[in-house]
Design an enzyme around this catalytic site. Sequence first.
Site, mmCIF file in Angstrom:
data_model
loop_
_atom_site.group_PDB
_atom_site.id
_atom_site.type_symbol
_atom_site.label_atom_id
_atom_site.label_comp_id
_atom_site.label_asym_id
_atom_site.label_seq_id
_atom_site.Cartn_x
_atom_site.Cartn_y
_atom_site.Cartn_z
ATOM 1 N N LYS A 147 43.862 36.821 36.842
ATOM 2 C CA LYS A 147 42.776 36.352 35.980
ATOM 3 C C LYS A 147 43.080 35.051 35.245
ATOM 4 O O LYS A 147 42.161 34.318 34.857
ATOM 5 C CB LYS A 147 42.427 37.440 34.960
ATOM 6 C CG LYS A 147 41.702 38.642 35.523
ATOM 7 C CD LYS A 147 40.225 38.378 35.675
ATOM 8 C CE LYS A 147 39.452 39.630 36.027
ATOM 9 N NZ LYS A 147 38.012 39.441 36.024
ATOM 10 N N ASP B 109 38.538 43.767 29.961
ATOM 11 C CA ASP B 109 39.207 45.045 30.182
ATOM 12 C C ASP B 109 40.718 44.877 30.101
ATOM 13 O O ASP B 109 41.456 45.862 30.173
ATOM 14 C CB ASP B 109 38.839 45.604 31.556
ATOM 15 C CG ASP B 109 37.375 46.016 31.642
ATOM 16 O OD1 ASP B 109 36.654 45.414 32.446
ATOM 17 O OD2 ASP B 109 36.971 46.916 30.891
#
Length: 407
Positions: free
Chosen positions: A79, A126
């Site tokens: 990410k 998350d």
Amino acid sequence: MLSEIKFKYNSNSGDKISDISNTDFLSKESIGTVRKFFETFPNYKATPLHSLNNLAKYLGIDKIYIKDESKRFGLNAFKSLGGAYAVSNCICEKLGIDIEDASFEMLKSKEIKDKIGDITFVTATDGNHGRGVAWAAKNFGYKSIVYMPKGSAKDRLENIRREGAEASITDMNYDDAVRYAKSVADKIGGIMVQDTAWDGYEHIPTWIMQGYTTITDEVISQLQDMGAEKPTHVFLQAGVGSFAGSILGYFTNLYREDRPISIIVEPNTAACIFKSASSGDGKIHPVTGDMETIMAGLACGEPNTISWKILRDYANAYVSCGDYVSARGMRILGNPLPGDDQVISGESGAVGMGLLSLILQREKFKDVKEKLKLDSNSKVLIISTEGDTYPDGYREVVWDGRCPSYE
């Protein structure tokens, strides 16, 4: 039944291949700019691409390639590519320059910081995306605020805080946490850096998707260095769909009709892409509720509006599955056959491997195998998007047998 594996095939996946303008921002030329920028980072290097030759032979196909994103920037997940590229572009936008004219050292300099002043980057996550944004903000000398949905692992929270962010776990699901983060960013004059898109918010998510596609550009280079052919199949896990859409968009732009057969995989409890694809009307159909799953990075109910168009038009199949599929993939990758490399893959990283193994080994999926044209000539790419970002959860699955196989 909740644990059932459901398949939806896209018989129209080639209908719009004559007009792929919605993938222009993911062209090899565009991603060349992204890769060139990341090469200015002192700790950038391509993550490993493993060829699990013995597993491929055991399962009856030609090749299985695993891209191991646990090695990305020391953050244990992919990410950071999206977060760092978006944060960097935001700084460049403040400066009024193109990122082609920037570098890591330039953007982190005191001169630049003094010129544009303080910035606070805000996001919901998350876990992995928020850590990537916090890491990028810290590297460039700026503040970050990160909100997490209820049920988030404390380990992931602490990882984000270690990157200098003001971070907290909310009592909301992921999509509501995104909306709350947006309201905070608006209130304090911060910059929302979110890895999803909606009407009116598509500029920054485009940068994030471009950042992710660094993975695919690396894969193509690595396969060429091996003297290997391109993959015939790619399994892509989806939350909001940003990652899956970026990888599929790159392959579609590069190979068009000859792109790999793509299978989009989601947890049953958060299968918003599957639900939208199954509707038949081409529109987004969100999933609501708590969306409980061990695949925390995929527990998202509202698709990215940019990615959805790519996944809708060019994906070959959509799959909704139970947590045991991911758990199986984690065990397979963590306990390799002799001669194959070990890959530590987390809950959101291993679901593609678990699904591939079941399709190839279970008689009840014989028709699926045939429809997807998986055979002895198949060369499958799977991207393990994270390592053991929640170590206790990883051990519960791999050591203690959490989420046993459902038959």
